[in-house]
Design a protein around this motif. Structure first.
Motif, PDB file in Angstrom:
ATOM      1  N   UNK A   1       0.827  -1.211   0.000  1.00 39.91           N
ATOM      2  CA  UNK A   1       0.000   0.000   0.000  1.00 39.91           C
ATOM      3  C   UNK A   1       0.858   1.256   0.000  1.00 39.91           C
ATOM      4  N   UNK A   2       2.086   1.146   0.498  1.00 43.66           N
ATOM      5  CA  UNK A   2       2.986   2.301   0.527  1.00 43.66           C
ATOM      6  C   UNK A   2       3.768   2.461  -0.777  1.00 43.66           C
ATOM      7  N   UNK A   3       3.635   1.485  -1.672  1.00 40.30           N
ATOM      8  CA  UNK A   3       4.385   1.517  -2.935  1.00 40.30           C
ATOM      9  C   UNK A   3       3.834   2.601  -3.854  1.00 40.30           C
ATOM     10  N   UNK A   4       4.725   3.410  -4.387  1.00 41.77           N
ATOM     11  CA  UNK A   4       4.345   4.457  -5.333  1.00 41.77           C
ATOM     12  C   UNK A   4       4.974   4.117  -6.678  1.00 41.77           C
ATOM     13  N   UNK A   5       4.144   3.688  -7.646  1.00 41.26           N
ATOM     14  CA  UNK A   5       4.713   3.279  -8.931  1.00 41.26           C
ATOM     15  C   UNK A   5       5.360   4.435  -9.703  1.00 41.26           C
ATOM     16  N   UNK A   6       5.021   5.658  -9.347  1.00 39.70           N
ATOM     17  CA  UNK A   6       5.599   6.813 -10.035  1.00 39.70           C
ATOM     18  C   UNK A   6       6.920   7.273  -9.428  1.00 39.70           C
ATOM     19  N   UNK A   7       7.218   6.805  -8.230  1.00 34.45           N
ATOM     20  CA  UNK A   7       8.477   7.177  -7.584  1.00 34.45           C
ATOM     21  C   UNK A   7       9.592   6.289  -8.130  1.00 34.45           C
TER      22      UNK A   7
END
Length: 158
Positions: free
Chosen positions: A26-32
């Motif tokens: 849930x903390x994963x940011x695919x844009x980061x």
């Protein structure tokens, strides 16, 4: 290449493996952008002990350091597997190239190494392919899954 995967995590206090994985996802940011790994001295020591132990107790390995993980390959008479370690997580991949009973030797070796990962690192391993923890998992069930999928792939995809 599609692989049979075993996942290792540092389970958060008071949480289950699944709840920890859900929180991480849930903390994963695919844009980061991916952040290069930054191992502590203790984590690096765990890796060194693990490589030495696998080499001593299972057989020769190759290793490489990448920006996002430390990687170990084991190519032996049982077959091939890859272990990627990043400190608070790790993953093992076994290719689907061992049909039927040919899967048992590589899965026995994979589980043996997976239990070493748990012992040396304090990470917990989980095999979602057969929905079982590594520590108490049934190697025969894992081998049957790997062997069955590999046999199906050979019969239907080649």
């Amino acid at each position: 290449m599609v692989t049979y995967d075993i996942v290792f995590l540092r389970v958060l206090p008071g949480r289950t493996f699944d709840a920890t994985l859900e929180e991480i996802n849930s903390a994963y940011d695919p844009d980061a952008g991916l952040k290069p790994m930054s191992l502590t001295g203790d984590q690096r020591s765990v890796w060194d002990r693990l490589v030495q132990r696998i080499s001593r107790e299972v057989g020769p390995v190759s290793t490489e350091e990448y920006p996002y993980s430390l990687t170990l390959w084991r190519d032996g008479s049982a077959g091939h597997l890859q272990l990627d370690y990043a400190g608070d997580s790790a993953g093992m991949e076994i290719p689907y190239r061992y049909p039927g009973q040919q899967a048992l030797p590589i899965m026995a070796e994979a589980y043996r190494i997976a239990r070493m990962v748990e012992e040396e690192s304090g990470l917990e391993g989980y095999d979602y392919e057969v929905d079982q923890p590594v520590r108490t998992g049934d190697v025969d069930a894992a081998a049957a899954r790997l062997g069955g999928v590999a046999r199906w792939a050979q019969e239907n995809l080649t």
